[in-house]
Design a protein around this motif. Structure first.
Motif, PDB file in Angstrom:
ATOM      1  N   THR A  39       0.825  -1.203   0.000  1.00 36.93           N
ATOM      2  CA  THR A  39       0.000   0.000   0.000  1.00 36.93           C
ATOM      3  C   THR A  39       0.860   1.255   0.000  1.00 36.93           C
ATOM      4  O   THR A  39       0.586   2.220  -0.727  1.00 36.93           O
ATOM      5  CB  THR A  39      -0.933  -0.003   1.215  1.00 36.93           C
ATOM      6  OG1 THR A  39      -1.833  -1.109   1.106  1.00 36.93           O
ATOM      7  CG2 THR A  39      -1.747   1.277   1.288  1.00 36.93           C
ATOM      8  N   ALA A  57       1.087   3.944  -3.086  1.00 33.60           N
ATOM      9  CA  ALA A  57       0.813   5.358  -2.848  1.00 33.60           C
ATOM     10  C   ALA A  57       1.945   6.227  -3.387  1.00 33.60           C
ATOM     11  O   ALA A  57       1.716   7.320  -3.921  1.00 33.60           O
ATOM     12  CB  ALA A  57       0.609   5.609  -1.358  1.00 33.60           C
ATOM     13  N   SER A  63      -3.867   6.668   0.387  1.00 30.61           N
ATOM     14  CA  SER A  63      -3.870   5.443   1.185  1.00 30.61           C
ATOM     15  C   SER A  63      -5.047   4.578   0.761  1.00 30.61           C
ATOM     16  O   SER A  63      -6.081   5.092   0.337  1.00 30.61           O
ATOM     17  CB  SER A  63      -3.987   5.756   2.678  1.00 30.61           C
ATOM     18  OG  SER A  63      -2.919   6.559   3.131  1.00 30.61           O
ATOM     19  N   SER A  64      -4.901   3.275   0.905  1.00 35.52           N
ATOM     20  CA  SER A  64      -5.991   2.353   0.606  1.00 35.52           C
ATOM     21  C   SER A  64      -6.804   2.090   1.865  1.00 35.52           C
ATOM     22  O   SER A  64      -6.366   2.372   2.994  1.00 35.52           O
ATOM     23  CB  SER A  64      -5.457   1.033   0.071  1.00 35.52           C
ATOM     24  OG  SER A  64      -4.830   0.302   1.121  1.00 35.52           O
ATOM     25  N   SER A 120      -5.835  -1.817  -6.111  1.00 35.66           N
ATOM     26  CA  SER A 120      -6.215  -0.996  -4.972  1.00 35.66           C
ATOM     27  C   SER A 120      -6.859   0.308  -5.426  1.00 35.66           C
ATOM     28  O   SER A 120      -6.563   0.819  -6.502  1.00 35.66           O
ATOM     29  CB  SER A 120      -4.998  -0.674  -4.103  1.00 35.66           C
ATOM     30  OG  SER A 120      -4.416  -1.839  -3.582  1.00 35.66           O
ATOM     31  N   LEU A 171      -6.921   4.103  -4.054  1.00 42.18           N
ATOM     32  CA  LEU A 171      -6.217   4.963  -3.113  1.00 42.18           C
ATOM     33  C   LEU A 171      -7.010   6.253  -2.915  1.00 42.18           C
ATOM     34  O   LEU A 171      -7.494   6.853  -3.876  1.00 42.18           O
ATOM     35  CB  LEU A 171      -4.817   5.282  -3.622  1.00 42.18           C
ATOM     36  CG  LEU A 171      -3.918   4.062  -3.884  1.00 42.18           C
ATOM     37  CD1 LEU A 171      -2.553   4.515  -4.376  1.00 42.18           C
ATOM     38  CD2 LEU A 171      -3.775   3.204  -2.636  1.00 42.18           C
TER      39      LEU A 171
END
Length: 328
Positions: free
Chosen positions: A147, A151, A266-267, A303, A305
């Motif tokens: 993650t 990012a 951020s996830s 993901s 984000l």
């Protein structure tokens, strides 16, 4: 000094990738000298018992006192979606002459006994040790690590789009710069060469276990720059503070806490880890904040984000910053 000449200053020559194998191999530096990696000490403490069961003689032999590792153990990745199984399988096919040359480069006085023998046997020994190391010390934490890396890639892409390649290169590390069509990487060693990226491109790889930018020491290797990822200081944090009561009273404490965390993309998985709650709980609040225009989101690989929007930034500043502690 390593010099990579971009063809016609072509943006298409530069790509980003994430490598589980690179992270695994570069993390071996922490076993040799933990004091040089203070931000990774929480992870080192958490994995101490698991490491005691590993083939530490093999793992430690994969670095030297200067913290070098054989180039063939950190091959250029080709995707932000790299998988450890695929990378280990590719590693098993390393040509014998490359294994011999790279080990001799890292250990010029004498190759450690555990790395001597037929290259096929040595590679098999390395693969077994690295696989065990991954399963014990990386697999439980990889989602969190990935993650932060993803990012970073999203941030760099935004910098390129807004300010151009030169600003992006200057931002990744003080030892990297772009002048004209040439990217310069200043290493700690005396290795020096200049190659064109024509037909191969230049891959930029964010890393969690690097203190400064690095590149392959052999001009035969594919053009690649590994550099410290943004957000490393937050990797092992568990967030406990919340924004001040004015914002919490307006949107609720749970959503106010999320707003305070989203300075960088951020996830939901990373946010859940930092807040010690489930991703499902986080996702409910993220959807509501995004619908209200307080967050933006972008998909990166598998993901999504999230980051505060300009409106969210203004709202947070207007509330006066952070204050007391509270539960989710």
């Amino acid at each position: 000094m390593i010099e990579y000449e971009l063809v016609d200053h072509d943006l298409g020559e530069v790509r980003f990738a994430i490598s589980p194998l690179n992270e695994l191999v570069l993390s071996l530096r922490t076993l040799r000298d933990p004091g040089r990696f203070p931000l990774q000490l929480p992870w080192l403490r958490a994995t101490e018992a698991a490491r005691a069961e590993l083939q530490l003689d093999v793992l430690r032999a994969l670095t030297n006192d200067a913290m070098w590792t054989p180039d063939f153990l950190t091959p250029r990745p080709y995707s932000p979606l790299g998988r450890i199984d695929d990378e280990l399988a590719a590693l098993a096919k390393t040509p014998d002459e490359v294994v011999r040359a790279d080990l001799a480069e890292v250990h010029p006085a004498a190759v450690p006994a555990v790395l001597r023998g037929r290259p096929a046997t040595v590679i098999a020994r390395m693969l077994a040790a690295l696989r065990e190391y991954w399963d014990a010390c990386f697999e439980p934490y990889w989602q969190r690590m990935r993650t932060v890396l993803e990012a970073d890639v999203v941030h760099r892409g935004r910098v390129v789009a807004q300010s151009g390649l030169a600003v992006m290169f200057a931002d990744i590390d003080p030892h990297v710069r772009l002048e004209g069509s040439v990217v310069y990487v200043r290493l700690r060693s005396n290795h020096s060469y200049r190659v064109s990226t024509a037909g191969r491109g230049l891959t930029l790889v964010p890393c969690l276990f690097s203190r400064r930018a690095s590149a392959p020491i052999s001009p035969e290797e594919s053009p690649q720059i590994m550099y410290p990822a943004r957000g490393l200081a937050t990797l092992w944090e568990t967030e406990t503070t919340v924004p001040v009561n004015a914002l919490a009273d307006l949107i609720g404490r749970a959503r106010a806490r999320l707003m305070g965390l989203l300075d960088a993309p951020s996830s939901s998985t990373e946010l859940a880890v930092r807040l010690d709650v489930t991703p499902t709980a986080v996702n409910q609040h993220l959807r509501a904040l995004r619908a209200a225009g307080l967050l933006t989101s972008a998909r990166h690989g598998r993901s999504v984000l999230y980051r505060r929007s300009d409106l969210g930034d203004r709202l947070l500043r207007g509330s006066g910053g952070r204050a007391d502690q509270s539960s989710w």
